[in-house]
Enzyme design. Structure first.
Site, PDB file in Angstrom:
ATOM      1  N   LYS A 177       0.760  -1.189  -0.044  1.00  0.00           N
ATOM      2  CA  LYS A 177       0.038  -0.113   0.132  1.00  0.00           C
ATOM      3  C   LYS A 177       0.805   1.368   0.073  1.00  0.00           C
ATOM      4  CE  LYS A 177      -3.350   2.911   0.149  1.00  0.00           C
ATOM      5  NZ  LYS A 177      -4.020   3.360   1.261  1.00  0.00           N
ATOM      6  N   LYS A 246       2.099  11.203   4.879  1.00  0.00           N
ATOM      7  CA  LYS A 246       2.309  10.399   5.669  1.00  0.00           C
ATOM      8  C   LYS A 246       2.507   9.254   5.219  1.00  0.00           C
ATOM      9  CE  LYS A 246      -1.242   8.081   6.983  1.00  0.00           C
ATOM     10  NZ  LYS A 246      -2.575   7.334   7.291  1.00  0.00           N
TER      11      LYS A 246
END
Length: 308
Positions: A177, A246
């Protein structure tokens, strides 16, 4: 499984739509979010008969054997699962499915703690953004027990159309991911830079996008973001800059841990760090094109351009 109450924690931009799909497929839900007004809104919008509103993650875990969670940061994930009133203290929960992008370290930590209490965790971050969540067409990457994965597959198919089993080690899905999100953010940045160049040279941005999408330069930004959220100046794709940064950091930190050099990835991280320093933290991440526009003295598209 429709006779089993499902827990859902985190009704943000993504989670709200995913939980809606579960309710619309006749699942009984117990829901929790730190914002009580969101729980009330969900109950009114969905108009399902069997929805319980919990006051803590533990209450969700007292009512549901299977819990799904969509949370913004690894700190929130850790608190929701391992905190004083966390999922880990629930009396009924048997399977916890984390749809968040939390990075490998926290995901592995949480998975190990849950395993110690006899609770199975599936690490299942999603891709496709708010539009994919709305349509129920997300891509899901799943790691953890294959038995738990197969048992939960019907449930996951309500929120995603492409589901990939990555492996049996919790945390592996986080790896793919964050790699995906690094590539996605890199595509948005380089496409913004290239589109500004084309407009500065006198090209129509809509025609540019059409040509790129029919050519080898196409990518997720040209195919999805530019006409939906950038050329029309809406900047409403639904993903904030701080969340993009992030995920990039997760990927670069993982590379550091594994001693893998990331020459180009590091440059991508530098640009997004710059955007954060300029106040873009809480803005939609499609707004990063404005920096390239300012430097070049042009604007890509305008508010009245509603082509899609």
């Amino acid at each position: 499984m429709k006779n089993t109450r499902i827990g859902f924690i985190g009704l943000g931009n993504m989670g709200y739509h995913m939980a809606t799909h579960l309710a619309n497929n006749e699942h009984s839900l117990v829901i929790y979010d730190v914002r009580r007004e969101v729980l009330d809104s969900f109950e009114q919008d969905v108009q399902a008969e069997d929805i319980l509103k919990a006051h803590s993650p533990q209450e969700v875990a007292d009512e549901a054997e299977i819990i799904l969670a969509s949370l913004p940061t690894p700190q929130v994930v850790r608190e929701v699962v391992l905190g004083e009133r966390g999922v880990i203290h629930g009396k009924k929960v048997k399977t916890y499915i984390d749809l968040s992008t939390s990075g490998q370290k926290v995901t592995s930590e949480v998975g190990l703690a849950l395993q110690g209490r006899g609770i199975t965790m599936l690490d299942s971050p999603v891709s496709g953004g708010v539009p994919g969540a709305q349509k129920g067409s997300l891509s899901l990457m799943v790691a953890g027990s294959r038995e738990a994965y197969e048992r939960s597959l019907t449930l996951l198919e309500h929120i995603g159309k492409k589901i990939f089993y990555v492996g049996d080690e919790v945390g592996q899905a986080q790896v793919i991911k964050v790699i995906n999100n690094l590539l996605s953010s890199a595509a948005l940045a380089i496409t913004s830079e290239a589109m500004v160049l084309g407009v500065k040279a006198g090209l129509d941005p809509n025609i540019m996008i059409d040509i790129l999408n029919a050519s080898s330069g196409r990518n997720s930004a040209t195919e999805d973001k530019f006409k939906k959220s950038i050329i029309n100046r809406r900047f409403d794709y639904g993903f904030k800059t701080d969340l993009a940064y992030k995920d990039i950091k997760f990927c670069l930190d993982l590379a550091d841990d594994l001693e893998v050099p990331m020459w180009l990835g590091s440059q991508v991280e530098h640009f997004w760090r710059f955007a954060m320093s300029q106040g873009a933290k809480n803005q939609d991440y499609t707004t990063i094109i404005r920096y390239f526009e300012q430097w070049a003295g042009v604007q890509v598209g305008n508010e009245i351009d509603q082509k899609s």
